[in-house]
Structures are given as C-alpha cells and as structure tokens.
Design an enzyme around this catalytic site. Sequence first.
Site, PDB file in Angstrom:
ATOM      1  N   ASP A  51       0.854  -1.181   0.000  1.00 12.53           N
ATOM      2  CA  ASP A  51       0.000   0.000   0.000  1.00 12.53           C
ATOM      3  C   ASP A  51       0.898   1.243   0.000  1.00 12.53           C
ATOM      4  OD1 ASP A  51      -2.251   1.668   0.138  1.00 12.53           O
ATOM      5  OD2 ASP A  51      -3.279   0.345   1.534  1.00 12.53           O
TER       6      ASP A  51
ATOM      7  N   GLU B 283     -10.756   6.403   4.608  1.00 13.46           N
ATOM      8  CA  GLU B 283      -9.789   5.732   5.479  1.00 13.46           C
ATOM      9  C   GLU B 283      -9.917   6.180   6.934  1.00 13.46           C
ATOM     10  OE1 GLU B 283      -5.930   4.739   3.843  1.00 13.46           O
ATOM     11  OE2 GLU B 283      -6.547   5.539   1.896  1.00 13.46           O
TER      12      GLU B 283
END
Length: 644
Positions: A329, A534
């Site tokens: 990521d 997020e």
Amino acid sequence: MALLIQGRLGLVMHLVQWRIRSGLGILLVLHFSLLFGESNGHERLPVLYKDSRQSVHVRVQDLLSRMTLEEKIGQMTQIEKTVANSTVLEKFKIGSILSSPFPSGKPGNFATAVQWANMTDSFQSAALRTRLSIPLIYGIDAVHGHNGVFGATIFPHNVGLGCTREPELLRRIGSATALEVRATGIPYVFGPCIAVCRDPRWGRCYESFSEDPEVVTSMTTIIDGLQGKAPPDWQGPYVQNSRKVAACAKHFVGDGGTVDGIDRNNTVISFQGLVNIHMRAYFDAVAKGVSTIMVSYSSWNGIKMHANRFLLTDILKGHLGFEGFLISDFQGIDRITEPPGVNYSDSVLLSINAGIDMVMVPYAYQNFSAIMKKHVMDRKIRMSRIDDAVSRILRVKFETGLFEAPYSSRRLNTLLGAPSHGALAREAVRKSLVLLKNGKPRSKALLPLDRNARKILVVGAHANDIGLQCGGWTITWQGSPGNITKGTTILEGILQTVSSKSKLHYKASPQKGYAKGKNYTYAIVVVGEQPYAEMNGDNMNLTLPDPYPGLIQDTCSHVPCVVVLISGRPLVMEKLVRFMDAFVAAWLPGTEGAGVAEVLFGKHEFQGKLSRTWFKRVDQLPMNIGDEDYDPLYPFGYGLKMGL
C-alpha cells in the site's frame, strides 16, 4: 581471446542444434546467455521477449536473463506521478507509476481524457527509451468507477452494491470502469476492495460489499468485468485485451476486522477465523486470475501484514497459488515500524523477504533503490527472491499487452463518462436502495410518492450536492461537498420525475417550523454524512451529524415525510425512525442521483437487501449476522417492497 570465444561459440551452437532436436533448445539458449552476457551472447541470439509468438513464460525468462540488478530493482519500484519525469524514469529504470488520490500534480481535477492520455504516453515514451524498452504499468485508484477523473461515471460505493445481490451487475460495472480507465491511457487499477467489514465504525466500511464473506465473495465478479473472464482452467494473472485493465484485490488480509474498527489497527482472530471470514473472497479472486493483490496496512495478531511472510508467501503464493504480483500500500512498508520510517532499511528487508514484489514507494525512490541494492549485495535478500518478484511483474505486463501496445488508444477517449455507463450507474443506484420503513402504524404507505402532488417540499443539503452523494474517493482522496464533477443530484432527479404542474420547494437548511401550515402534500428529507476516507472516517459514535436530527423531527412532525439517508454505513437512527413515514437507505449513490428519484416515485420497485446489520446502539458493536446476542434495528438481509 577472440579465438577462445569463437571456439566456445561454435561448441555451444553445435550443442544448441542437438538440444533443439531434443526439445531442450530454450533451456540451452538461456544457458548460452549466462555464458556470454548481454554484450556478447545476447547480441547473437533472437530477442525472444519481443516476439509475441512466444509463450509468456519464455518471454519472461528471456527478458529476466538480460536484466541487471539495477533494472530489476527498478521494476519493483512504483513512484508517484509528481516525482516522475524522463530523467528519473531512465536513470532508475522505474517499472511503475501511480496517481495518488491527493490533489497535487497534473493532470489536475478538471483534466480531460486526452490530457490524461498525453501524460501517461509521455511517461511511457521515457520508459521505452531505456536499454531493454520495458514498458511502464501505470496504476490508479478506481474504487467506484474511475473516481479520480473529472467527468467519469461514479458508481455507488461497494456497501450499496452489496445490497443488490447481483454478481452480473458487478461484472458490467467492472467492464464499464475498465473502458473509462483505458480511455485515459491507464492499464491498471487498485481495486476491487474485497474486505469483509465487521465493524461499521471503520472509516473504510463503505469500500466493503458486506459483513458476510459469502456476499463479498459473490461480488468478485467485478474482476471478470475489469480484466475479462478467464478461460476455463486458466492459471495465473489474466487480462483479456486492451479494453480491459489489470485489477488489484485488496487489502490482504483482515483489514475489515480490526479492533474497534480502527483503520490500520490490529485484527485479533484465529487463523481459521481469518481464513473463513477475511480470506474467503481471495480464493475466488485468485481463481479468476486477478493480476495483483495489495497488502493491508493492518496487523494480524500483532504482526504487520507488510512483514508477514507466512500469510504473503506461504499461504497466498503457496497454498492459494497466486501467481500475479503483490504490491504494497501507499508507503506501506514505512509503516511496519512505529513511528513510520524509523528504520526504513529494516522495513525494506522485512517486506521484500516477506513476499512483496512491487513497492509503492512513492517518493523516496533513490533511497529505496540504494537500500535494495545493498541488501542484495550483502546477501540479506537473495537474488532468487528478486527474480521471483520481477518475473511476476513482467508476467502481468506481458499479459496486459503492454509490450505490444504500450501507448494509449485514442479511440477510447470518448468513453469517459459515456451515456451508456451513466444508464448502468442509474440501474445500480436503483437496485442498491433499501426500503426500511413505509408507513406509520394504522396509516397507509407513503411510497411510491405521487408525482402529480400539488405541493412538494425537499429539504437537506444532501439533496442537491454531487460531492455529498458521491462520498470519499471522488476526485480527491477524502472527497468534498460541492459541484466536484459531472452528474445528476437527487433533487435534479426529482425535478425530472414530478409533474410539470407540481410546485416543488427546496430548502437546504430551513428554519425550525418551516414546513408547518404550508399544505405540503409530503416532504422528501435527504440527510447524511460528510465525505471521508480511510482513518478520517473512523467514528466511535456513528450518530447522524447536526443539524439533521432536528431537521427530521421538525419536518416530519408537520408533514408526511420520507427520509433518504446518504451514508457509507448504518448510523444510529432508532430514536428518529418513529418520526418518519418512510425510510430509505441510499448509501453513497455516486453521480446518478436520478436513480433515487426513479424508485421513490414508483418507476421501479425497491429490491435492495441490507448487506450490513443495522444496529440500534453503538455499544452493540461489533454485531454481525450469526452472533449469539443478535438484536438489530434491522437485520442483515432486510428490505421491504412497495408492492408495485
């Protein structure tokens, strides 16, 4: 020396002829390349990796044998577009670029498909000027359509799509998304998210199709749409043609099960529980030939996933047989340590040896390259691990067709925001809506609404705001209110649907008592969350933001009302539901707000079924279908019909 080389060459060529007759020619060709090296042997051999008639395996091995360590490390490096230029790409032999979701660099928020394609082509041109002309693979987030590009079709977020229970719809959405991504010259997307969200307090819960692993698994058909459906018995990454893209299943594994739903936190669960709940969809994704898999920021029982060799190499690559490449990521390996980046050299070592093949660096590429080279020279990272990583990356590039068609296809530019894709998005909106209430006790149902009503009231800022109805991951990472991209708001959809004789009044934030005594036939109250993404969406109370609770109570006390909730998850609504005549969960519907109006007014029936349990109180969380103390406001799978 020349005579010695000539003698060795004659001997090897004699052996080649014999081995070819024996069916072992390719192996000896590769051995020959090792004897003479790039400056000698390879100049005398056919360049197999450029020959599309060869198998992908042969092409990968031929190209790998020609590469220096620096070129291999370059292939494992993905950098952000804002630090990419021809000098960097050529000097560091960079293998991949990404567009981060942050509002920086160009193309900017309003760039056209042609401008995007011009940018990606310019980067590709630089890559092809390197010694071996290995094309770049450019990646971008496309989590509900081509969400970072102005004018693209934005589909409902996954939490809504899970309510459709229609795998074929997901396949079609994947196909439409692939075309719009390819319209901008991009061959690789970071999606789909196949997390199983077990706690709606998690800020990424709307990226999850469901709390139920079976529902999530059924929705992996979006991979068939993005990449094309792999032939029977196919093994490994698969991309059908240049109208499809390489997909990325994410985030491996357990990201939806963290303690208290805190993003990037620790998932505490047995291995069997991890497999049965969070890993289930990956079996299907791998079987479908998903090209890449992104590793989760989260930990499993205290071990960071970016450093977990057991799960990444032994389980995913070994037992599940994943043959594409594993990508980190964004700055994911930095976060192996706390604070992030405190021992970057060690983080590089741990992550690569754990099985990560491509690192989303995304800015400090010089440091990453130097550290990688030193670890290899010190034999802390074996060349076999480097060759495995690069082979996987090259295979995806060959399967994606980048060696034959590295540049964008300008014939696809017009497909960004195509009308047919808008129609598909409206269909997805209609099918994702869930009717939770329709009528108070001892009163008739309010829905479907009368399109010929004399006087209609619409209230709530969410009724007329593209940014609010799209949510996070739209144009920018966090999303934002306002006219951020093209589309139709819910209010515009209502105006398109009601009779021309109806008088419609809209107030984004009316004063208390506004609806009283004005003889409205009914009110449509559209409320919801502000955009987030997020960790910024982590929420420990999940209450409806002000001023909406008061707006619902006030409006619905004076006129029959339907409340339409725009949110990425269930919210605490138990005390508000009694004021409502009808209650609709619209999730985050994207750019086609008209799809909401079409169902409210009875053009189409409600068909959505809750993909998530709707809790009563936040202290019940986490609560999922099958739990022993299961006491929801609305259970998993709940959804009414109007009876059209």
